[in-house]
Design an enzyme around this catalytic site. Structure first.
Site, PDB file in Angstrom:
ATOM      1  N   ASP A 206       0.809  -1.220   0.000  1.00  0.00           N
ATOM      2  CA  ASP A 206       0.000   0.000   0.000  1.00  0.00           C
ATOM      3  C   ASP A 206       0.845   1.274   0.000  1.00  0.00           C
ATOM      4  OD1 ASP A 206      -2.428  -1.382  -0.018  1.00  0.00           O
ATOM      5  OD2 ASP A 206      -2.423  -1.597   2.156  1.00  0.00           O
ATOM      6  N   ALA A 207       1.994   1.225  -0.664  1.00  0.00           N
ATOM      7  CA  ALA A 207       2.885   2.387  -0.682  1.00  0.00           C
ATOM      8  C   ALA A 207       3.277   2.797  -2.094  1.00  0.00           C
ATOM      9  CB  ALA A 207       4.142   2.091   0.141  1.00  0.00           C
TER      10      ALA A 207
END
Length: 261
Positions: A206-207
């Site tokens: 999620d980056a």
């Protein structure tokens, strides 16, 4: 750029540009297509006359060529069904190569649309086997993967072998409320905003570079089911916008960020 296209007798239809504080210049330009017999020579002249002298990263994209897209989904269906509706209505100009899920739940709905549905179970003790089966279906066969609430973490090895970008969607509580029941955590903390984030997938969870985000206000009157319903609405819209921007070649990746024209 303008002079080069003018000399080639090509009309500019649309142009966007942006300069970053770090000194990078970004441009997206749409122009009339040259005759097919002249394209290879045009691309060669562009490389030698424009791109190489300016150390430019560039790509040509044909607007009438539809990208091949695969959708991966788990049990939650709101993003999948929204994408399928937008695709069927002509809003998303892509060819859906397949829908892949680690559950059989949506097979009938997908089959009704004439699309291929592949149920590939992912066992925690045999994750490599599941990913290998998905790669057999997709590697070299698609231009984009959309994770429409696919609740499995993709390994770095899978992403490397896939050979295509992937877009993910999640609620915008991250990293504040991690793990199960994020809306319960949000309700307990009395949040006033609910949102969603769509981003490219990288090995770091999620980056990846963010493509689209949005939020909407909520209040103390909204209970946990209300927050979840509002969150699903946000996820549908934000994911669709991100997918459309990618399909339209409007996203330029700048390290960990994006420029979206």
């Amino acid at each position: 750029m303008s002079r080069f296209l003018a000399d080639a007798g090509l009309n500019i239809v649309d142009a966007d540009q942006h300069s970053s504080a770090e000194g990078r210049f970004f441009m997206r330009m749409v122009f009339d297509a040259p005759p097919e017999a002249e394209r290879e020579a045009l691309h060669g002249r562009f490389a030698s006359e424009i791109a190489e002298p300016n150390a430019m990263d560039y790509a040509f994209a044909e607007s009438d060529e539809r990208k091949r897209m695969a959708i991966m989904v788990s049990r939650e269906d709101h993003c999948l069904f929204d994408l399928l509706w937008r695709w069927r209505s002509g809003e998303l100009e892509a060819e859906i190569a397949a829908v892949i899920s680690n559950h059989p739940d949506h097979a009938q709905t997908v089959a009704m649309l004439g699309l291929d549905y592949h149920h590939v179970p992912i066992a925690s003790e045999a994750k490599d086997e599941g990913e290998a089966a998905i790669l057999d279906l997709l590697a070299g066969n698609v231009d984009l993967i959309v994770l429409a609430r696919y609740m499995q973490i993709l390994t770095g090895d899978f992403l490397t072998k896939l050979g295509a970008p992937a877009i993910n969607i999640h609620h915008s509580f991250l990293p504040a409320f991690i793990g199960a029941d994020p809306y319960q955590q949000a309700h307990e903390r009395g949040v006033k905003l609910v949102g969603a984030t769509a981003h490219y997938v990288t090995e770091e969870l999620d980056a990846g570079p963010i493509i689209d985000q949005d939020v909407t206000r909520v209040s103390h009157r909204d209970e946990i089911p209300d927050l979840a319903r509002i969150g699903r609405d946000m996820e549908r819209v934000v994911l669709a916008r991100a997918v459309k921007a990618h399909l339209d070649d409007r996203v330029l990746v700048d390290g960990v960020r994006t420029v979206v024209f």
